[in-house]
Enzyme design. Structure first.
Site, mmCIF file in Angstrom:
data_model
loop_
_atom_site.group_PDB
_atom_site.id
_atom_site.type_symbol
_atom_site.label_atom_id
_atom_site.label_comp_id
_atom_site.label_asym_id
_atom_site.label_seq_id
_atom_site.Cartn_x
_atom_site.Cartn_y
_atom_site.Cartn_z
ATOM 1 C CB THR A 159 -0.934 -0.254 1.143
ATOM 2 O OG1 THR A 159 -1.288 1.316 1.305
ATOM 3 C CG2 THR A 159 -0.332 -0.333 2.499
ATOM 4 C CD GLU B 246 -3.449 3.548 4.429
ATOM 5 O OE1 GLU B 246 -3.100 3.346 5.782
ATOM 6 O OE2 GLU B 246 -4.611 3.596 4.030
ATOM 7 C CE LYS C 199 0.078 -4.658 3.070
ATOM 8 N NZ LYS C 199 -0.091 -6.181 2.253
#
Ligand code: DAU
Length: 314
Positions: A94, A96, A124
């Site tokens: 991601t 993010e 992640k």
């Protein structure tokens, strides 16, 4: 399982239900199916859930990735040279992990430092680091992609866009966190899927590719757009609600809320010739129409019955 109905009869499709943390099951699946490419999309993915309970995110996203890497390494070491040359472990991640861009004009590139904000993004980021370490230390042929916000059919209605569509249709409030001025870069799910295939089949081992739609929008703009499409396609019959916009309600902000994400996707465009096909305008219209046409699917997700659906045809 209803999400997979359209491919149930395809002879090239097999479904296995297993926990990625269960190394015995994963080893059996590798040995039985002999994969050429592993695309690792299994993750706990919702930021709000990670704030309510981080434990599952640590377990699935970090420990699960570790187990998949280890089982891939074991399997890879037993392959003959020709198959070794073709094997890829593709980790889907991601944007993010790069953190919050705030009110700047900057875009995330593949070289942006990691600076995750939530338990989800930290888990992640951690899994990305594991994948790079397995490539560098054990020579596992890995690829990583970091993508911006997805939307489209079959998205679980915890995420902003399906939640707003379904709440509106049910006459419920449309909760906007904080002032609604946070910015996300929206990508239609089919464009993401095509990008993943480009990377899995043609990406360079050890490389990272950012994927994004160049569709930066404020949350409030997204919600107003959904309301206007719904007003047109399915006018409200709710008493006192002449437009779905009337359901918009400002609520407390998400803790640690990232203000802005935006992706520089020039590397995947230049090196792998990938471009998104959908604009936000075309993609959001298709998405709203899909949720209007597939109420049974969303009913089964919302009432929880999807979890006990039989694994038929497998
Ligand atoms: O950037 C990619 C990420 O996008 C993925 O890695 C995550 O798995 C995915 O969940 C998504 O994260 P976001 O937190 O950006 O998505 P979400 O749909 O939860 O929220 C989008 C924006 O809308 C965010 O600024 C929070 C806001 N929001 C969300 C919900 C659910 C609201 O204002 N109200 C809501 O009810």
């Amino acid at each position: 399982m209803e999400s997979l109905e359209s491919i149930e009869g395809n002879e090239r499709y097999v479904f296995e239900r297993a926990d990625i943390c269960n190394n015995i099951e994963i080893r059996r699946i590798f040995n039985q199916h002999q994969p050429d490419v592993v695309m690792h999309l299994a993750a706990e993915s919702h930021v709000d859930r990670s704030i309510e309970g981080p434990g599952e995110f640590i377990q699935t996203n970090i420990m699960g990735t570790y187990q998949l890497l280890e089982q891939s390494r074991l399997y890879y070491s037993g392959l003959e040279d020709r198959k070794k040359g073709e094997f890829r472990f593709h980790h889907i991640s991601t944007d993010e992990v790069y953190g919050d861009l705030g009110a700047t004009e900057i875009l995330f590139t593949e070289k942006t430092s990691y600076d995750p904000s939530s338990p989800y993004s930290a888990s992640k980021a951690s899994s990305d680091h594991l994948v790079r370490a397995w490539q560098r230390t054990f020579n596992l042929p890995t690829l990583i992609t970091n993508c911006s916000n997805n939307y489209g059919p079959y998205q679980f209605p915890e995420k902003l866009i399906p939640l707003m569509i379904l709440n509106a249709l049910e006459g419920r409030e449309l909760p906007i966190y904080g002032d609604g001025n946070q910015i996300r870069d929206w990508l239609y799910v089919d464009d993401h899927a095509r990008a993943l295939l480009h990377v899995a089949l043609s990406g360079e081992v050890g490389e990272t590719y950012n994927i994004g739609g160049h569709n930066e929008m404020k949350n409030i703009e997204v919600i107003k757009k959904i309301c206007s499409i719904l007003d047109e396609l399915c006018p409200s019959k709710i008493k006192g609600v002449t437009s779905y916009e009337k359901l918009i309600t400002y609520v407390d902000d998400r803790v640690g809320h990232d203000v802005r994400y935006a992706i520089d996707a020039s590397k995947i465009k230049t090196e792998l010739n990938w471009m998104p096909h959908e604009t936000f305008e075309t993609g959001i219209r298709k998405t709203v129409q899909w949720y209007l046409d597939n109420r049974t699917w969303s009913d089964h997700v919302q009432d929880g019955s999807y979890q006990s659906q039989k694994l038929e045809g497998i």
